[in-house]
Scaffold this active site. Sequence first.
Site, short mmCIF file in Angstrom:
data_model
loop_
_atom_site.label_atom_id
_atom_site.label_comp_id
_atom_site.label_asym_id
_atom_site.label_seq_id
_atom_site.Cartn_x
_atom_site.Cartn_y
_atom_site.Cartn_z
N ASN A 175 -6.94 6.34 -1.61
CA ASN A 175 -5.86 5.39 -1.34
C ASN A 175 -6.11 4.23 -2.31
O ASN A 175 -7.06 3.46 -2.14
CB ASN A 175 -5.94 4.94 0.12
CG ASN A 175 -4.76 4.08 0.52
OD1 ASN A 175 -4.10 3.49 -0.32
ND2 ASN A 175 -4.52 3.98 1.82
N GLU B 181 0.86 -1.19 0.00
CA GLU B 181 0.00 0.00 0.00
C GLU B 181 0.90 1.25 0.00
O GLU B 181 1.95 1.25 0.64
CB GLU B 181 -0.83 -0.01 1.29
CG GLU B 181 -1.64 1.24 1.57
CD GLU B 181 -2.20 1.29 3.01
OE1 GLU B 181 -1.50 0.83 3.96
OE2 GLU B 181 -3.32 1.78 3.17
N LYS C 60 -9.48 2.19 -1.78
CA LYS C 60 -9.69 1.64 -0.42
C LYS C 60 -11.01 2.09 0.19
O LYS C 60 -11.32 3.29 0.22
CB LYS C 60 -8.51 2.08 0.46
CG LYS C 60 -8.50 1.50 1.87
CD LYS C 60 -7.18 1.91 2.56
CE LYS C 60 -7.03 1.37 3.95
NZ LYS C 60 -5.73 1.78 4.54
N GLU D 282 -5.83 8.86 7.64
CA GLU D 282 -6.41 8.40 6.37
C GLU D 282 -7.79 9.00 6.14
O GLU D 282 -8.17 9.29 5.01
CB GLU D 282 -6.46 6.87 6.33
CG GLU D 282 -5.08 6.26 6.17
CD GLU D 282 -5.16 4.80 5.79
OE1 GLU D 282 -5.75 4.48 4.75
OE2 GLU D 282 -4.65 3.99 6.57
N CYS E 248 -4.86 -2.87 2.86
CA CYS E 248 -4.56 -2.79 4.30
C CYS E 248 -5.75 -3.05 5.21
O CYS E 248 -6.15 -4.18 5.38
CB CYS E 248 -3.89 -1.46 4.64
SG CYS E 248 -3.12 -1.54 6.26
N ASN F 134 0.34 -1.05 5.43
CA ASN F 134 1.28 -0.33 6.32
C ASN F 134 0.62 -0.40 7.70
O ASN F 134 -0.36 0.31 7.95
CB ASN F 134 1.38 1.15 5.95
CG ASN F 134 2.15 1.43 4.68
OD1 ASN F 134 3.32 1.75 4.70
ND2 ASN F 134 1.46 1.35 3.55
N1 CDT Z 1 -2.89 1.49 6.57
C1 CDT Z 1 -3.80 0.90 7.34
O1 CDT Z 1 -4.95 0.74 6.95
N2 CDT Z 1 -3.40 0.54 8.58
C2 CDT Z 1 -4.29 -0.02 9.52
C3 CDT Z 1 -3.94 0.43 10.88
C4 CDT Z 1 -5.01 0.13 11.80
S1 CDT Z 1 -4.85 0.98 13.23
C5 CDT Z 1 -6.13 0.34 14.12
C6 CDT Z 1 -4.35 -1.54 9.50
O2 CDT Z 1 -5.44 -2.08 9.54
O3 CDT Z 1 -3.31 -2.20 9.48
#
Ligand code: CDT
Length: 315
Positions: free
Chosen positions: A108, A48, A125, A144, A170, A195
């Site tokens: 995204n 991502e 996303k 985000e 993600c 990420n």
């Molecule tokens: N980039 C991304 O979507 N990261 C989220 C962080 C979650 S924080 C609760 C993930 O689901 O990995």
Amino acid sequence: MTRRSIGIAVAQMGPVHLADSRATVVKRLLEMMREAKARQADMVVFPELALTTFFPRYWMEENEARDKFFETEMPNPTVQPLFDEARKLGIGFYLGYAELTPEGQAFNTAVLVDKSANIVGKYRKIHLPGHTDHLPDAPFQHLEKKFFSVGDRGFGVWDSMDVRLGMCICNDRRWPETYRSMALQGAELVVLGYNTPSKNIHWNEPTHLRTSSHLLSVQGNAYMNGMWVAAAAKCGSEDGFHMIGSSVIVAPTGEIVARTLGEEDEVIFTKADLDLGTEFRKHVFNFEKHRSPEHYHLITERKGAGEPLPQPLVG
Ligand code: CDT
């Protein structure tokens, strides 16, 4: 009888720092693309927001983020070498990046590129984590919801590279609706980049749970949908902000067949037996035979949990 298969590589990335240029990142991606091809991959999955640091961790105004971190075209001159090399080698890829549309909408996004370097699919996303306001007491931000709009294209699937595949990004990987929406369109493989900060800014979640919940999500959903899942991390410490690795390729059995060892650039590969998924979808997860959508209406009617449904008196 020969079984249907696809060579899948996942190209995990170590950190991309604020000071790293897109051109440097593309060089790293090219190197991993060549390794993937040398290992017989038909396609390679990149993370991502692969071209920059994970910028939603920094507080800034939208315009600053758009100027620094978004792509207004795909491909563009900096990313073009990746498309050229894909065509030359005959390998497809998934690439995540921050997309700014001509109308000024920010998403995204991930694209699916085939072996002739044509963009054959685009996903924006849907499950955007985080917040829109500044959290001055948090160790970092997760903006985000400030920088991106919710994806407007749903969960699609594409027939490309002799497989039916879907994409997500993600946080989408934690939601069963993501995979089921694609499984109901016959997806055999879901590819995704992520990420994931190792710290949760909202509560004191033990760090090891960040990795175990990531693995649970992809393994459970691969099994429950009889599909392969290939997940690529951007990880390690970006300017001091650490993110989990553990990029994986998961079989329709729910088992991990390949997993990265470290938190740097690393390619993992498997020759995925697509007929294995067919077995699961024919038997234990034969949707046509066993699903009861008439009992699932709350899933689309409600967003959050509400009152219990009236139940008949016992007896
Ligand atoms: N980039 C991304 O979507 N990261 C989220 C962080 C979650 S924080 C609760 C993930 O689901 O990995």
